[in-house]
Motif scaffolding. Structure first.
Motif, short mmCIF file in Angstrom:
data_model
loop_
_atom_site.label_atom_id
_atom_site.label_comp_id
_atom_site.label_asym_id
_atom_site.label_seq_id
_atom_site.Cartn_x
_atom_site.Cartn_y
_atom_site.Cartn_z
N UNK A 170 111.99 123.41 -21.15
CA UNK A 170 112.55 122.40 -20.61
C UNK A 170 112.15 120.99 -21.12
N UNK A 171 110.92 121.11 -21.50
CA UNK A 171 110.53 119.94 -22.45
C UNK A 171 110.82 119.78 -23.70
N UNK A 172 111.43 120.89 -24.56
CA UNK A 172 111.96 120.90 -25.52
C UNK A 172 113.21 120.16 -25.61
N UNK A 173 114.20 120.32 -24.36
CA UNK A 173 115.48 119.85 -24.31
C UNK A 173 115.30 118.12 -24.47
N UNK A 174 114.02 117.91 -23.77
CA UNK A 174 113.92 116.44 -23.87
C UNK A 174 113.63 115.58 -25.03
N UNK A 175 114.65 114.99 -25.89
CA UNK A 175 114.34 114.33 -27.24
C UNK A 175 114.37 112.79 -27.17
N UNK A 176 114.81 112.19 -25.80
CA UNK A 176 115.32 110.80 -25.87
C UNK A 176 115.21 110.33 -24.38
N UNK A 177 115.31 109.22 -24.03
CA UNK A 177 115.82 108.88 -22.63
C UNK A 177 117.17 109.41 -22.43
N UNK A 178 117.29 109.67 -21.27
CA UNK A 178 118.66 110.36 -20.67
C UNK A 178 119.54 109.20 -20.52
N UNK A 179 120.89 109.28 -20.89
CA UNK A 179 121.77 108.41 -20.74
C UNK A 179 121.66 107.20 -21.26
#
Length: 733
Positions: free
Chosen positions: A153-162
């Motif tokens: 899950x955390x690997x998906x998070x590369x930057x601020x969403x939207x």
């Protein structure tokens, strides 16, 4: 981590950009990810339209909801054309994504627009699904599975969403997703501490605590990681810095969990993975208890009786019901405290408004109450932990306290109903908190069942005496009886509104303040406005527009006048009034609708910027006057828009309406005549007629004996020729 899933449909055409392997990326700048390339969505507002559709995949999003999501209350006059332009441009972009059926990915209907992209192809839904997998593994004590799911899950998070997406919907979703990410980061750090990987945790959290200084759990984990790595002095320095940051930002002391780690380190305890990892003491993030908590004596006694009964092995259910601001959460937190004091196992549950999912946290077990800080987390979603809940209840008296149940999906409520079925045979008490609106069909069934069993606790307003106690405790000085009465009238005795009002020293402005101008227009009351408008944001766009218009018209508005002001079809207006009545915003008494609470009306009025309000008052006055609406309502609007008095229609309307105004609202008629006579555009004939009308209104109110001073002053101020009262013929009176 990039996941590319192939659709059953093959590649369409020969365009190399068209592919059945794609992902919708909302983390970072919204885009379509194809093999080897990214497809840009376009300018900011187009990305906002796309994001609003992508966050509800497979659902039809009505046009008015799309407008509200992207433009909020500042939608331009020609917003419909902008929507069509952005939708047309999006279709050209999305043509590169073929649907399995061969139909367009973006479809339109009379009801709105729908993005038919599977949720598993959208990164934020992949993210939340992996978090759900991690929570399920955690409830099953599958540490390896939980660690793996969190890592993915955390690997998906590369930057601020939207990123860079404007609009209120994007801002709300950004905040929600960021909170989920931060919670996942903290949990992942706990698992790594249990493995002794403290150096990784220090490197990761040292920067994050600077970006999120009020997250006590993050400070706590950083302290534990430093402590585990043999840097106790650095860990104590982190606590001192956190304490200062929290005091500066919120004016409070650090919570128990953070302070406890500090005390253990300061006492010279030796750390180990067991004291730093997931088995260590953790603080469930309950909302803060209301301080001071006043009133609700009968309700607390009833809850106390139910807690005593569950201690004797008899289960049951209660519903704490009330509108926004009535103090449901505050009473539920008092229930948690009372249940913990009784030694019961306590589960706290809250439903997320946007995701409509319910988390369940184990607050305290009887066996741990004295041995630990009394708090561990870990059961999470109700549909995945029913068996664990029932197992707890089979071991010891257990209390589930569930807040904001009105947001819960029907599937969650069905699971809750199963728990209620089991409660009869176990020492299990279920206490629900819910608003009367909105409610799904499943929750309505549960409510009817609890009500039939006599378990409904309806929260009304505080009494004037309770409001006096609340205000005196908050402000450190007693409120006068007049101040209490005025505050009670303005806030309706609703605890949440009264607290916000008093928090800005509202009682100093009480006394003589007309609720038409109201307290929330004063500086410092913006928090109260935001509180009220946020609580009713669930209402449909037509209902919100109706309420904003009605608020501009006044506290009590004839239905016919509202129809003219909105230029709305009767059916649409009826639906909006019915929805607002169900939500508890207004009372519809025959042909007149009234806001139940003055500050709620003022909050809706404040949704219109002050610079625009005067123009709208002028426009509404003219529209109502042309339709022949009540003169008193038109007159009040004219006084709220001083510029309207220079309109050439006003003198003739005023002269035609003065008899009605003189009978129903003589002071209003006097004020309008006095101001209008002064306007340079009025003809001599109109001036003479208005002067005569003003004289007729002023003189009879005082009789002929002693009327010399005030009428003469009034007439002189109006610019008329003053004659001694004794020379005015009787017939002109």
């Amino acid at each position: 981590m990039t996941v590319l899933v192939a659709l059953n449909a093959g590649t369409t055409g020969t365009d190399p950009m068209v592919s059945d392997q794609y992902q919708v990326r909302l983390v970072g700048v919204p885009r379509i990810q194809l093999p080897g390339s990214d497809v840009a969505i376009g300018p900011a507002q187009r990305r906002a339209v796309f994001a609003a559709l992508a966050l509800r995949p497979g659902q039809v999003v009505p046009r008015d909801e799309l407008v509200a999501a992207v433009w909020g209350d500042d939608a331009p006059a020609k917003v419909t054309g902008s929507v069509y332009t952005h939708i047309s441009a999006l279709r050209r972009v999305l043509d590169k994504i073929p649907a399995p059926s061969g139909q367009p990915v973006l479809t339109a209907s009379r009801a709105g627009y729908c993005l038919t992209v599977p949720a598993e192809r959208i990164d934020v839904f992949q993210f939340t699904r992996l978090l759900e997998d991690a929570r399920r593994c955690g409830s099953l004590r599958d540490t390896d599975g939980e660690r793996k799911a969190l890592g993915e899950a955390l690997a998906i998070w590369q930057d601020e969403p939207l990123a860079g997406v404007p609009g209120p919907a994007a801002a709300t979703q950004r905040a929600r997703l960021t909170e989920l990410w931060l919670s996942a980061v903290e949990r992942h750090a706990e698992l790594r501490l249990a493995d002794g990987r403290h150096e990784e945790v220090v490197a990761e959290l040292a920067e994050l605590v600077c970006d999120h200084p009020l997250r006590e759990n993050m400070h706590r984990l950083l302290m534990l990681a430093m402590w585990q790595g043999g840097h106790a002095d650095d860990a104590l320095a982190v606590y001192r810095q956190a304490k200062q940051l929290i005091a500066d930002a919120a004016g409070i002391e650090p919570g128990r969990a953070l302070t406890e780690v500090y005390e253990r380190i300061k006492a010279g305890e030796r750390p180990s993975p067991r004291t730093c990892g997931p088995g260590a003491r953790r603080q469930v993030q309950l909302p803060p208890r209301a301080q001071p908590f006043v009133g609700r004596a009968a309700e607390r006694e009833r809850i106390g009786q139910a807690l005593a009964a569950v201690g004797r092995g008899r289960g049951g259910s209660l519903l704490v019901e009330g509108g926004p601001g009535t103090g449901k959460t505050a009473l539920l937190l008092e229930t948690v405290a009372a249940a913990r004091a009784a030694g019961h196992t306590v589960l706290w549950s809250a439903t997320d408004e946007l995701a409509a999912m319910t988390s369940v946290d184990l607050v305290c077990t009887a066996a741990e109450a004295n041995a630990t800080a009394g708090v561990v987390d870990g059961l999470h979603q109700l549909d995945r932990c029913k068996s664990a809940v029932l197992a707890l209840a089979a071991q010891a008296p257990t209390v589930i306290v569930a807040d904001d149940c009105h947001w819960a999906r029907d599937r969650i409520v069905r699971d809750l109903r199963d728990v209620l079925d089991a409660a009869a045979g176990l020492p299990l008490l279920v206490v629900l908190g819910a608003r009367p609106y909105p409610r799904g069909a499943e929750l309505q069934r549960v409510v009817r069942r609890i009500r039939a069993g006599g378990g409904c606790i309806e929260l009304g307003p505080l009494s004037p005496g309770e409001l006096h106690e609340l205000g005196s405790a908050m402000l450190g000085r007693a409120l006068t009886p007049d101040a209490v009465a005025t505050a009670h009238r303005l806030t309706g005795g609703i605890p949440g509104y009264a607290r916000s009002f008093l928090a800005v020293d509202g009682h100093a402005r009480l006394g003589g303040r007309d609720h038409e101008t109201g307290p929330v227009s004063a500086p410092g009351c913006q928090a109260l406005v935001e509180l009220i408008t946020a609580q009713y944001s669930v209402l449909s766009a037509p209902t919100m527009r109706m309420l904003a218009t009605a608020a501009l018209l006044g506290g009590s508005v004839p239905r016919a006048a509202l129809a003219v002001a909105l230029d709305a079809a009767p059916g649409v207006l009826t639906e909006a009034i019915d929805e607002a009545t169900t939500a508890g915003v207004i009372d519809a008494d025959g042909d007149v609708m009234r806001f139940r609470i003055p500050v709620v009306r003022e909050a809706f009025a404040s949704r219109t910027p002050q610079s625009v309000r005067s123009v709208l008052h002028e426009e509404l006055a003219a529209r109502l006057a042309r339709a022949g609406m009540a003169a008193e309502l038109v007159g009040k609007l004219l006084l709220k828009a001083p510029g309207a008095l220079v309109k050439d229609w006003v003198p003739d309307w005023l002269l035609a309406s003065v008899a009605e105004l003189g009978a129903s609202a003589p002071s209003l008629a006097t004020e309008l005549l006095t101001r209008t006579i002064r306007q340079p555009f009025a003809t001599e004939a109109q001036r003479a007629a208005m002067l005569a009308a003003l004289t007729r209104i002023l003189l009879p109110s005082r009789g002929l004996a002693g009327v010399g001073a005030l009428p003469s002053a009034r007439l002189q101020a109006a610019g008329g020729v003053v004659h001694p009262v004794r020379k005015i013929p009787v017939g002109t009176q």
